[in-house]
Enzyme design. Structure first.
Site, short mmCIF file in Angstrom:
data_model
loop_
_atom_site.label_atom_id
_atom_site.label_comp_id
_atom_site.label_asym_id
_atom_site.label_seq_id
_atom_site.Cartn_x
_atom_site.Cartn_y
_atom_site.Cartn_z
N ASP A 1 -14.87 3.69 21.15
CA ASP A 1 -16.04 4.56 21.24
C ASP A 1 -15.94 5.75 20.27
OD1 ASP A 1 -17.93 6.50 22.18
OD2 ASP A 1 -17.90 5.57 24.16
N SER B 1 -21.85 5.56 20.89
CA SER B 1 -21.66 4.97 22.22
C SER B 1 -22.99 4.42 22.73
CB SER B 1 -21.06 6.03 23.16
OG SER B 1 -20.55 5.43 24.32
#
Length: 258
Positions: A155, A38
């Site tokens: 993500d 991320s």
């Protein structure tokens, strides 16, 4: 001896990684591998490409605010994310890195995404850097998933928010991990975004906690009090990362000398 830097996810809190890396640069800490998820993947990827951390900091401070990001209702997310991605591509192009492949980065790099089709973790260790950075930062429900090679990427924090295991599997002997996951808070949820963020935080906290014992040193900047989408806290997060790294720099230096 090999030394790896693992950068965890945490949205805006992940910008603490900038502060940490500024300190590592100040003390000439050698890095043999960067692995990130991320925001940790985004910052780590730019550093691995050879961009100075001070330039990355200025880029982040100039990103579109939430008011200027396009909304994506009906396109599988609240926010489309195209303006932010376009800014990233422009930044890479300005540095002559728009076509950079991960296998050609100055510092070896890996980042993590999750394929919603297969439900499996995907490790980006080759291919287009820009696509990998967008995939690892595609927070489910907030930013649009990335269609890539028959997969639908989001993500990587959903399954591996602090990918220490990936660094270890790559043969890295000593790992410095930066944990910016938010611990569970007993707080009322007042909006749809609060519910979404709390749900994500529960997932991130659990899979982060399980991997912590694999690291040699863990930095935990004091950013847990900040909402992951509070863009007013960018500079506070950067400073928190710098403060935490400075506090433990002697231990970090000693680890690199083992």
């Amino acid at each position: 001896m090999s030394f790896g830097l693992v950068l965890g996810g945490g949205s805006v809190r992940g910008l603490a990684h900038i502060g940490v890396i500024k300190v590592l640069k100040r003390y000439d800490i050698p890095i043999d591998l960067i692995v990130g998820t991320s925001m940790g993947g985004a910052i780590g990827g730019l550093v691995s490409a050879g961009i100075e951390i001070e330039e990355i900091e200025q880029f982040v401070l100039g990103l579109p605010t939430i008011q200027n990001v396009e909304f994506g209702y009906g396109s599988r997310s609240i926010l489309g994310g195209n303006k932010i991605y376009t800014s990233l591509l422009q930044f890479l192009e300005e540095k002559g890195l728009s076509q950079l492949q991960i296998e050609n980065t100055k510092i070896p790099f890996k980042t993590v995404a999750v394929d919603l089709i297969s439900g499996e973790e995907v490790i980006f260790d080759h291919g287009d850097l820009g696509i990998a950075l967008r995939a690892t930062t595609a927070v489910p429900g907030v930013f649009a998933p990335v269609d890539y090679d028959g997969s639908l990427m989001v993500d990587g924090g959903l399954l591996n928010n602090l990918p220490i295991d990936i660094a270890k599997a790559a043969g890295i002997q000593h790992v410095l991990a930066v944990n910016v996951a938010r611990e569970h808070q007993l707080k009322e949820l007042d909006s749809m975004l609060d519910v979404l963020q709390r749900s994500i935080n529960v997932l991130l906290y659990d899979n982060t906690r399980r991997r912590l014992p694999l690291a040699d040193i863990i930095l935990k900047p004091e950013v847990g009090q900040y909402n992951g989408f509070d863009l007013k806290k960018i500079q506070a997060c950067i400073k928190a990362g710098e403060k935490e790294a400075e506090m433990k720099i002697n231990n970090i230096v000693a680890l690199t000398e083992m």
